[in-house]
Design a protein around this motif. Structure first.
Motif, mmCIF file in Angstrom:
data_model
loop_
_atom_site.group_PDB
_atom_site.id
_atom_site.type_symbol
_atom_site.label_atom_id
_atom_site.label_comp_id
_atom_site.label_asym_id
_atom_site.label_seq_id
_atom_site.Cartn_x
_atom_site.Cartn_y
_atom_site.Cartn_z
ATOM 1 N N UNK A 1 1.044 -1.081 -0.268
ATOM 2 C CA UNK A 1 0.538 0.038 0.218
ATOM 3 C C UNK A 1 0.723 1.399 0.343
ATOM 4 N N UNK A 2 0.711 2.237 -1.225
ATOM 5 C CA UNK A 2 2.016 3.161 -0.916
ATOM 6 C C UNK A 2 0.297 4.600 -0.842
ATOM 7 N N UNK A 3 1.224 5.718 -0.049
ATOM 8 C CA UNK A 3 0.410 6.697 0.049
ATOM 9 C C UNK A 3 0.813 7.831 -1.419
ATOM 10 N N UNK A 4 -0.559 9.047 -1.483
ATOM 11 C CA UNK A 4 -0.033 9.947 -1.890
ATOM 12 C C UNK A 4 1.170 9.889 -2.287
ATOM 13 N N UNK A 5 2.299 10.737 -2.769
ATOM 14 C CA UNK A 5 3.350 11.426 -3.316
ATOM 15 C C UNK A 5 3.320 13.126 -3.071
ATOM 16 N N UNK A 6 2.573 13.049 -3.598
ATOM 17 C CA UNK A 6 2.163 15.075 -3.896
ATOM 18 C C UNK A 6 0.865 14.820 -4.236
ATOM 19 N N UNK A 7 0.636 16.069 -3.337
ATOM 20 C CA UNK A 7 -1.058 16.835 -3.434
ATOM 21 C C UNK A 7 -1.144 16.747 -5.573
ATOM 22 N N UNK A 8 -2.595 16.945 -5.478
ATOM 23 C CA UNK A 8 -3.208 16.730 -7.093
ATOM 24 C C UNK A 8 -3.083 17.992 -7.176
ATOM 25 N N UNK A 9 -2.243 17.951 -8.570
ATOM 26 C CA UNK A 9 -1.404 18.969 -9.311
ATOM 27 C C UNK A 9 -3.437 19.821 -9.964
ATOM 28 N N UNK A 10 -3.117 21.373 -9.783
ATOM 29 C CA UNK A 10 -4.212 22.603 -9.909
ATOM 30 C C UNK A 10 -5.081 21.862 -9.678
ATOM 31 N N UNK A 11 -6.322 21.912 -10.577
ATOM 32 C CA UNK A 11 -7.702 21.762 -9.464
ATOM 33 C C UNK A 11 -8.126 20.193 -10.025
ATOM 34 N N UNK A 12 -7.955 19.439 -9.841
ATOM 35 C CA UNK A 12 -7.786 17.811 -10.729
ATOM 36 C C UNK A 12 -8.543 17.046 -9.210
ATOM 37 N N UNK A 13 -9.476 15.954 -9.544
ATOM 38 C CA UNK A 13 -10.042 15.160 -8.421
ATOM 39 C C UNK A 13 -9.579 13.641 -9.007
ATOM 40 N N UNK A 14 -9.928 13.261 -8.273
ATOM 41 C CA UNK A 14 -9.498 11.614 -8.474
ATOM 42 C C UNK A 14 -11.048 11.563 -8.749
ATOM 43 N N UNK A 15 -11.286 10.005 -9.503
ATOM 44 C CA UNK A 15 -12.299 9.502 -9.599
ATOM 45 C C UNK A 15 -13.118 9.060 -8.768
ATOM 46 N N UNK A 16 -12.768 8.776 -7.836
ATOM 47 C CA UNK A 16 -13.688 7.963 -6.874
ATOM 48 C C UNK A 16 -14.939 9.388 -6.037
ATOM 49 N N UNK A 17 -13.683 10.236 -6.396
ATOM 50 C CA UNK A 17 -14.491 11.916 -6.049
ATOM 51 C C UNK A 17 -15.095 12.316 -6.520
#
Length: 753
Positions: A501-517
């Motif tokens: 299991x890995x965590x995100x390396x960085x915060x999302x760039x710009x104004x992008x979102x995850x597919x589950x969101x």
């Protein structure tokens, strides 16, 4: 009450008791998330913090471990994770190249709304976009209904473990069953063969490379694909070890990178099925088959043996362009080595008889007594036992052509008709997640017309590509470096069981979102949903209830998501016995492999009736740098790539073709103009061109890479593809080839000028 008994811990080392567990208690705990544990291992940096972040590559099945150096909130470098026990410091060029994708100037970082023709977009806010999408989709659901809604789920997001529960929940709420994806351009025929043989489309035997002394590779180039359907990061080392102690034979129409390294047996494209049938027959004819093994483990083998009687080695040799002695000798050598296995991949999955070819390859392993034996074929490890797909019949048939869906996905060749053919069930709304079927599937030109005529087209992607440039909205999504993830989706293909299991390396760039969101929010807007799944809860439940889990405390040394999080480089798990994997892998009620049935009988009858007119046959190839077309905007990957049509000198000479000439490749479905390259690496009577080229989207470097869309030559008539699986015909396409200066390609199928 079940009695606890002692067994090895599912983690390497230690002991644990194993009992059943109370599912109602599990559901209650899942609802409250009261047993999830801490969010991350102590000492790891938060997403975006400076320092070293542990992750893994989500691009292919190898899931190689990586480390990311973050400075100033940006990824400065991606490299191999030398502490990862699965990949042990191995990585190819693709993983580190993801940094270029994250910071690509052509990447979409805000939602986009189309305001004119294709590729004419303007920025829009998330609230406005989601509100309009929900309102327009509600109107379609209230009008034509759920049959008017479809989805295409692409390859780049396949390994995104945590978003699938939410995405599928959204489509389940709509009650839409029209799903499309790349399966029919890849391995759908393999899944149908799995279902016939083992009663489960998702259970496929893997080669036991660690103990193998003789490996036959049919239609696969693992030094480029990294195995494909096998998760083994250090595959080259394993293959070299087999060759050192034994032998590897690569059966392929091209002398691939893998064939160049080992032995090569060249044959005409899309004729593997004849060779495999003759090899199985040879084992029976020469009393080399393990009849005791077949009696114990299989049913229907006698019927299969009798049905293969007409396919003599001489006939197969004629169809394949091989020497008869080569087929017989290979069968004899295979039978003579106790630790031997035959393995295949995409090269035999995209022809006229793909399901039968895959089934016969497994029948060869069965007849040779290699199934579930050391060095032979064996099932991978199951994270959870019991597939919901057990013996599952096709969910539906396509409206045009009556092609079947497999694991709920309709064939790609049916997609244009589902969008274009008039009728109450015509698709009017489409969601496309990380897909580009205009380039990756047959019928690209028809699909372009169809996409432009939809009432609602919503895409989730990183770039404007050849397909989503027709979308009403493109909603920008994260890369795998901007989200959490786990290696669960490749678990069943691992030669040695491993989880990370890995965590995100960085915060999302710009104004992008995850597919589950995105899809969770759409579920709330459309259906007032208050019970949208949470990916980590589902993942934790799958881990706990599976063979390696703690069953919510009833196996104290078992695995949980919390325990997995505390091992940032991942955990190697204790291998299950071959017998246990066989028991779990075969879902037929009698516990045996089924080598005969009506579908197999019908496919053999179709094979006997088929006639080859001798036309040039087109097949595909892949290169490590450009195997993933969605990464063609990365300079370091495509700068060395120059797609050409490989043609044998003996086929080029009568057509007046020389290396560097522009030629037209054509058939009844389309025509492309490409550059020719003479090569003795391809079988006489065939030509070879890579897939995924001919870009015309919003990615500037990809657009400048040149090449043509070879899938324009793939049959789009549903009657022209394998009816059993709906697999696209991509390898073995009959074509004509002539100099581009020639007024027209000849119509005799040979292509002479």
């Amino acid at each position: 009450m079940r009695r606890a008994h002692r067994r090895r811990s599912p983690l390497r080392g230690g002991w644990a008791g194993r009992t059943g567990f109370d599912r109602s208690a599990w559901e209650a705990r899942m609802a409250t998330r009261g047993d999830m544990g801490t969010e991350a291992a102590a000492g790891l940096p938060e997403p975006g913090e400076d320092g070293t972040h542990v992750t893994f590559c989500h691009i292919c099945e190898a899931v190689c471990g990586m480390v990311a150096q973050v400075s100033g909130g940006r990824i400065a470098k991606l490299g191999p994770d030398r502490d990862n026990p699965h990949s042990r410091g191995h990585i190819c060029i693709k993983g580190p190249s993801m940094r270029d994708v994250v910071y690509d100037p052509d990447r979409l970082l805000r939602p986009m709304r189309r305001v004119g023709g294709p590729s004419e977009f303007e920025p829009v806010g998330w609230e406005e976009a989601l509100a309009d999408i929900a309102a327009r989709l509600r109107a379609i659901l209230d009008g034509p209904g759920s049959e008017a809604v479809a989805a295409y789920l692409g390859n780049p997001v396949f390994f995104n473990t945590l978003h699938w529960p939410v995405v599928f929940d959204f489509f389940a709420r709509m009650k839409t069953g029209k799903l499309f994806g790349p399966n029919s351009q890849d391995h759908v025929s393999r899944m149908v063969a799995n279902n016939l043989l083992y009663g489960d489309p998702l259970r496929m035997p893997l080669p036991d490379l660690a103990d193998c002394d003789f490996l036959i590779i049919v239609g696969s180039n693992p030094l480029v694909s990294h195995g494909s359907m096998i998760s083994a990061p250090r595959l080259r080392e394993q293959l070299d070890a087999i060759a050192e102690r034994g032998r590897i034979v690569v059966v392929d129409p091209r002398r691939t990178e893998t064939a160049e390294r080992f032995e090569h047996l060249s044959l005409r494209p899309d004729t593997d099925v004849w060779m495999l049938a003759a090899m199985v027959r040879t084992l029976f004819d020469e009393q080399l088959a393990d009849l005791a093994f077949l009696d114990e483990h299989c049913v229907g083998w006698r019927a299969l043996r009798d049905a293969l009687a007409p396919i003599t080695p001489a006939l197969a040799a004629e169809r394949c362009g091989l020497d008869e002695a080569a087929i017989v000798g290979l069968a004899r050598d295979f039978a003579a080595v106790p630790r031997a296995v035959a393995y295949s991949r995409a090269g035999i999955c995209r022809g006229r008889f793909s399901t039968l070819a895959n089934l016969l390859l497994d029948a060869l392993n069965m007849a040779g007594g290699k199934f579930c034996q050391p060095g032979g074929s064996m099932f991978g490890h199951a994270l959870t036992t019991g597939s919901k797909l057990k013996g599952r019949p096709p969910d539906r048939l396509s409206r045009v052509g009556g092609l079947p869906s497999v694991i709920s996905f309709l064939p790609g060749v049916a997609m244009p008709d589902e969008l274009l053919e008039p009728g109450v069930d015509r698709v009017r709304a489409l969601f496309m997640i990380a897909g580009n079927p205009v380039l990756s599937a047959p019928g690209g030109e028809a699909l372009e017309r169809a996409l432009g005529g939809l009432d609602l087209f919503v895409a989730c992607d990183l770039f404007v590509n050849e397909s989503n440039k027709y979308a009403d909205y493109i909603l920008p999504t994260v890369t795998f470096l901007e989200r959490a993830g786990a290696t669960t989706l490749t678990f069943g293909n691992m030669l040695a069981p491993y989880l990370q299991y890995v965590r995100p390396v960085i915060e999302p760039q710009g104004d992008v979102r995850r597919e589950d969101e995105i899809f969770g929010e759409l579920s709330r807007r459309l259906f007032a949903a208050t019970d949208v799944p949470v990916g980590e809860e589902i993942l934790d439940g799958h881990i706990r209830i599976g063979a390696f889990g703690n069953a919510f405390g009833e196996r104290p040394d078992g695995l949980t998501l919390d325990r997995l999080k505390r091992q940032p480089h991942g955990i190697m798990l204790e291998s299950q016995s071959r017998e246990e994997r066989k028991r779990v892998g075969i879902k037929h009620a009698d516990g045996k492999v089924h080598l005969w049935g009506d579908a197999i009988r019908d496919e053999l009858a179709r094979l006997h009736a088929f006639r080859d007119d001798g036309a040039l046959r087109l097949f595909g190839r892949r290169h490590l740098m450009s195997i993933n077309s969605w990464m063609h905007n990365v300079e370091r990957l495509v700068r060395s790539q120059h797609p050409t049509l490989l043609i044998h000198p003996d086929d080029a000479a009568p057509r007046g073709i020389a290396t560097g000439d522009r030629v037209v490749v054509a058939n009844d479905y389309g025509a492309i103009e490409v550059e020719a390259e003479l090569s003795e690496a391809v079988h006489r009577g065939s030509v070879c061109y890579p897939h995924g080229w001919g870009h015309d989207g919003g990615w500037r470097r990809a657009n400048g890479a040149g090449g043509a869309n070879v899938n324009l030559l793939s049959p789009t008539d549903p009657a022209a593809v394998e009816q059993l699986s709906g697999a696209s015909l991509l390898d073995g396409i009959d074509v004509r080839v002539a100099l581009a200066a020639t007024p027209a390609c000849p119509a005799d199928g040979k292509g002479e000028t």
